[in-house]
Design a protein around this motif. Sequence first.
Motif, PDB file in Angstrom:
ATOM      1  N   LEU A  45       0.845  -1.579  -0.047  1.00 50.26           N
ATOM      2  CA  LEU A  45       0.094  -0.157  -0.028  1.00 50.26           C
ATOM      3  C   LEU A  45       1.240   1.154  -0.372  1.00 50.26           C
ATOM      4  O   LEU A  45       0.302   2.036  -0.668  1.00 50.26           O
ATOM      5  CB  LEU A  45      -1.225   0.062   1.674  1.00 50.26           C
ATOM      6  CG  LEU A  45      -1.780   1.482   1.223  1.00 50.26           C
ATOM      7  CD1 LEU A  45      -2.745   1.292   0.292  1.00 50.26           C
ATOM      8  CD2 LEU A  45      -3.037   1.214   2.766  1.00 50.26           C
ATOM      9  N   LEU A  46       2.557   1.560   0.785  1.00 54.25           N
ATOM     10  CA  LEU A  46       2.837   2.329   0.592  1.00 54.25           C
ATOM     11  C   LEU A  46       3.864   2.662  -0.215  1.00 54.25           C
ATOM     12  O   LEU A  46       3.498   3.515  -0.769  1.00 54.25           O
ATOM     13  CB  LEU A  46       3.820   2.361   1.804  1.00 54.25           C
ATOM     14  CG  LEU A  46       3.917   2.317   3.349  1.00 54.25           C
ATOM     15  CD1 LEU A  46       4.482   2.165   4.435  1.00 54.25           C
ATOM     16  CD2 LEU A  46       2.438   3.758   3.508  1.00 54.25           C
ATOM     17  N   SER A  47       3.905   1.203  -0.957  1.00 52.79           N
ATOM     18  CA  SER A  47       4.480   1.775  -2.078  1.00 52.79           C
ATOM     19  C   SER A  47       3.449   2.362  -3.465  1.00 52.79           C
ATOM     20  O   SER A  47       3.673   2.763  -4.634  1.00 52.79           O
ATOM     21  CB  SER A  47       5.026   0.512  -3.208  1.00 52.79           C
ATOM     22  OG  SER A  47       6.192  -0.246  -1.846  1.00 52.79           O
ATOM     23  N   ALA A  48       2.038   1.703  -2.885  1.00 52.63           N
ATOM     24  CA  ALA A  48       1.539   2.034  -4.165  1.00 52.63           C
ATOM     25  C   ALA A  48       1.038   3.872  -4.114  1.00 52.63           C
ATOM     26  O   ALA A  48       0.662   4.608  -5.122  1.00 52.63           O
ATOM     27  CB  ALA A  48       0.050   1.646  -4.161  1.00 52.63           C
ATOM     28  N   THR A  49       1.212   4.638  -3.010  1.00 53.67           N
ATOM     29  CA  THR A  49       0.780   6.280  -2.674  1.00 53.67           C
ATOM     30  C   THR A  49       2.204   6.549  -3.289  1.00 53.67           C
ATOM     31  O   THR A  49       1.392   7.924  -3.048  1.00 53.67           O
ATOM     32  CB  THR A  49       0.414   6.106  -1.467  1.00 53.67           C
ATOM     33  OG1 THR A  49       1.177   5.868  -0.207  1.00 53.67           O
ATOM     34  CG2 THR A  49      -0.537   5.368  -0.771  1.00 53.67           C
TER      35      THR A  49
END
Length: 111
Positions: A45-49
Amino acid sequence: MNRSWLYVFIAGLFEIGWVVGLKHAYNWWTWGLTGIAIYLCMHLLLSATKCLPVGTAYVVFTGMGTAGTVVLDMFLFGESFHMGKFCLIIVLLIGVMGLKSITPDTEEGRS
């Protein structure tokens, strides 16, 4: 599909896994898998943001996780089925898909 949206989708699958794991873990092995699912979920999720708006990515992530957890609970763990619950899940998924469809995929679209 943009790689960031793929990360959100996979993170949502891991979210379903760790939420179910919190309820059904009973030994060190199942607790370990739950911990790994939590880590992978948050990492993806952090990578996607990095490329997607945080709010939209989070809404898609939590909507997918919520709907998936409820459906999995009904089919695998005997949770009761109610038409109202089913209709609300459909409304949730329509909202999540709508947000995803109107959100730009790149940094340029965020300005």
